[in-house]
Motif scaffolding. Structure first.
Motif, PDB file in Angstrom:
ATOM      1  N   ARG A 151     -20.288 -43.779 -28.869  1.00 36.35           N
ATOM      2  CA  ARG A 151     -18.848 -43.494 -28.907  1.00 36.35           C
ATOM      3  C   ARG A 151     -18.322 -43.486 -30.330  1.00 36.35           C
ATOM      4  N   LEU A 152     -18.792 -44.403 -31.149  1.00 37.25           N
ATOM      5  CA  LEU A 152     -18.328 -44.476 -32.539  1.00 37.25           C
ATOM      6  C   LEU A 152     -18.700 -43.219 -33.313  1.00 37.25           C
ATOM      7  N   LEU A 153     -19.915 -42.733 -33.126  1.00 35.04           N
ATOM      8  CA  LEU A 153     -20.411 -41.586 -33.890  1.00 35.04           C
ATOM      9  C   LEU A 153     -20.171 -40.265 -33.170  1.00 35.04           C
ATOM     10  N   ASP A 154     -19.630 -40.318 -31.957  1.00 36.78           N
ATOM     11  CA  ASP A 154     -19.309 -39.110 -31.190  1.00 36.78           C
ATOM     12  C   ASP A 154     -20.548 -38.241 -30.966  1.00 36.78           C
ATOM     13  N   VAL A 155     -21.629 -38.892 -30.532  1.00 35.57           N
ATOM     14  CA  VAL A 155     -22.856 -38.161 -30.202  1.00 35.57           C
ATOM     15  C   VAL A 155     -23.329 -38.610 -28.824  1.00 35.57           C
ATOM     16  N   ASN A 156     -24.301 -37.890 -28.281  1.00 34.81           N
ATOM     17  CA  ASN A 156     -24.830 -38.188 -26.962  1.00 34.81           C
ATOM     18  C   ASN A 156     -25.545 -39.537 -26.935  1.00 34.81           C
ATOM     19  N   TRP A 157     -25.380 -40.249 -25.821  1.00 35.35           N
ATOM     20  CA  TRP A 157     -26.028 -41.554 -25.651  1.00 35.35           C
ATOM     21  C   TRP A 157     -27.547 -41.425 -25.735  1.00 35.35           C
ATOM     22  N   ASP A 158     -28.099 -40.349 -25.192  1.00 35.06           N
ATOM     23  CA  ASP A 158     -29.550 -40.158 -25.201  1.00 35.06           C
ATOM     24  C   ASP A 158     -30.081 -39.991 -26.623  1.00 35.06           C
ATOM     25  N   MET A 159     -29.293 -39.394 -27.509  1.00 33.30           N
ATOM     26  CA  MET A 159     -29.728 -39.252 -28.897  1.00 33.30           C
ATOM     27  C   MET A 159     -29.870 -40.621 -29.551  1.00 33.30           C
ATOM     28  N   ILE A 160     -28.899 -41.505 -29.304  1.00 32.98           N
ATOM     29  CA  ILE A 160     -28.956 -42.852 -29.877  1.00 32.98           C
ATOM     30  C   ILE A 160     -30.174 -43.598 -29.334  1.00 32.98           C
ATOM     31  N   LYS A 161     -30.427 -43.462 -28.041  1.00 34.29           N
ATOM     32  CA  LYS A 161     -31.580 -44.143 -27.434  1.00 34.29           C
ATOM     33  C   LYS A 161     -32.884 -43.598 -27.999  1.00 34.29           C
ATOM     34  N   ASP A 162     -32.980 -42.282 -28.182  1.00 31.17           N
ATOM     35  CA  ASP A 162     -34.195 -41.685 -28.733  1.00 31.17           C
ATOM     36  C   ASP A 162     -34.445 -42.163 -30.163  1.00 31.17           C
ATOM     37  N   ILE A 163     -33.383 -42.278 -30.943  1.00 31.29           N
ATOM     38  CA  ILE A 163     -33.529 -42.780 -32.316  1.00 31.29           C
ATOM     39  C   ILE A 163     -34.056 -44.205 -32.304  1.00 31.29           C
ATOM     40  N   HIS A 164     -33.499 -45.031 -31.412  1.00 35.33           N
ATOM     41  CA  HIS A 164     -33.952 -46.420 -31.325  1.00 35.33           C
ATOM     42  C   HIS A 164     -35.390 -46.489 -30.823  1.00 35.33           C
ATOM     43  N   CYS A 165     -35.736 -45.625 -29.860  1.00 40.85           N
ATOM     44  CA  CYS A 165     -37.106 -45.582 -29.343  1.00 40.85           C
ATOM     45  C   CYS A 165     -38.103 -45.264 -30.456  1.00 40.85           C
TER      46      CYS A 165
END
Length: 434
Positions: A151-165
């Protein structure tokens, strides 16, 4: 200054004023600013575009490739292009999209079949975000949840999860087994419906070394294969009284000292005592006596020295006086801990045998079962005197797993869940992340 706040700091404002707002002969954005702010190497910005709360930077390579990367031939020609968009670091509270003109090159050497796009130094493969954006996301996840960051970066949740993965995969998977000598094995419930996972923990460092499916002996097969491949010598193993774990350790690690966790032994006795309490309550016909027994579960299962209050103490004594089986079971429960309070192994064995004899003499079904269990597992119980380890650290990790699942409201991706487990020992990664 925290790294996560670096890109919105006064330093960024200074760069913005120096490279963008400063008068230059070139209309395009300064290449040095592209490098310092977004990590864009050897690129130039041809124009900027603003749509709502988004800044779009149109960039392309500054220098054209002249020699073929494959054969070194100098006759390398352009062969079309395409546009790719990448999420870059936000600036001034605005989302930044880097739109790059990606040139395709073809070698004119008839013996070379090179025909590829130019390399993109600030992103990997087909990913739609820059390296510096991914690093920024990982920094934010040290104190925020996936949903909050998206929400802070206004991007898809899946993108954040993939980066963390990707980050967890590079740094924590597969866990290193070098130097592992003492391990603890336990299972935990993933969700309701009897779905379990088995974990192996390094008792010296607190790292999760392996996560297996289910709670049977086969859940550990892949772990033992890794141990044999590495040539590791496991010296001590701590587990509960699970027959699956016992058979697996005996088969794959027969020379290790296998210690049965004494807290699980005491817990098993507490379960037997509670069964006796329920049996006594159901058999009792006197209403007043039933009332006394009904409220004593906590008092019976607590350690005797923890019952300080005179009111509770007298109530416990009344319940024990009115029923002989309950009294026998309670005092045997208190005596059971004496097994692990002896100066040496021989005296501990004497205490254990004496306890078993008292339980057998009582004739109570639950105590007879407990006595048989102690005799069947006597060697593992007394092995505590050879190596004073337990699964206490593993149980603590299980509690951390429960908190992690609660903060995340569950995990849909099993691979991501396992990666989070492998990083659980690192508080910099796991704090408040869900």
């Amino acid at each position: 200054m925290k790294r996560s706040n670096f890109y919105g700091s006064a330093y960024m404002c200074k760069l913005l004023c120096t490279f963008v707002l400063a008068p230059t002969k070139n209309k395009n954005m300064n290449s040095s600013f592209l490098y310092h702010a977004w990590g864009l190497y050897s690129l130039e910005c041809t124009r900027e575009e603003y749509k709502g709360n988004t800044i779009i930077l149109h960039v392309e390579s500054k220098n054209r490739e002249k020699c073929c990367p494959k054969c070194g031939h100098i006759h390398l020609v352009k062969n079309g292009y395409r546009f790719r968009e990448f999420v870059g670091l936000p600036i001034g509270g605005k989302k930044v999209i880097v739109r790059m003109k990606v040139q395709r090159y073809k070698c004119r050497n008839p013996e070379c079949n090179y025909d590829q796009q130019e390399k993109i130094p600030f992103a990997t493969g087909s990913r739609s975000y820059t390296h510096r954006f991914a690093k920024y996301v990982v920094d934010l996840l040290k104190g925020m949840t996936l949903l909050d960051v998206s929400r802070l970066l206004d991007v898809n949740w899946d993108m954040i999860k993939d980066i963390h993965c990707d980050h967890l995969e590079r740094h924590y998977s597969p866990p290193c087994l070098d130097g592992v000598k003492n391990i603890g094995i336990d299972e935990f419930a993933v969700r309701k419906g009897h779905i379990y996972k088995t974990i192996v923990v390094d008792l010296d460092t607190g790292r999760i070394l392996y996560v297996g499916e289910g709670k049977g002996a086969d859940a550990l097969d892949k772990f033992w294969k890794r141990v044999k491949r590495k040539g590791l010598i496991i010296k001590h193993v701590a587990t509960d009284l699970s027959s699956a774990f016992i058979s697996s350790v005996f088969e794959n690690c027969p020379n290790a000292v296998h210690v049965f966790d004494h807290f699980h032994v005491v817990k098993l006795m507490n379960d037997k005592l509670d069964d006796i309490r329920r049996m006594v309550y159901n058999m009792e016909k006197d209403i007043n006596k039933r009332k006394v027994i009904k409220g004593t579960r906590y008092l019976l299962l607590s350690n005797g020295e923890d019952v300080y209050d005179s009111k509770y103490n007298s109530r416990l004594e009344n319940a024990l006086e009115m029923n002989r089986p309950l009294s026998q079971a309670y005092y045997l429960k208190e005596q059971l801990r004496e097994i692990w309070m002896q100066p040496d192994k021989e005296m501990a064995e004497d205490v254990l045998i004496d306890w078993v004899e008292q339980a057998m003499t009582s004739g109570i079904k639950q105590l007879l079962q407990m006595a048989a269990t102690l005799m069947a597992h006597r060697s593992g119980i007394l092995a505590w005197y050879d190596c004073r380890i337990s699964t206490g650290k593993v149980e603590g990790i299980n509690n951390k797993i429960k908190v992690m699942k609660r903060n995340a409201y569950g995990f849909r991706d099993d691979r991501y869940f396992k990666l989070r487990l492998y990083a659980l020992h690192d508080c910099r990664i796991t704090r408040n992340v869900g």
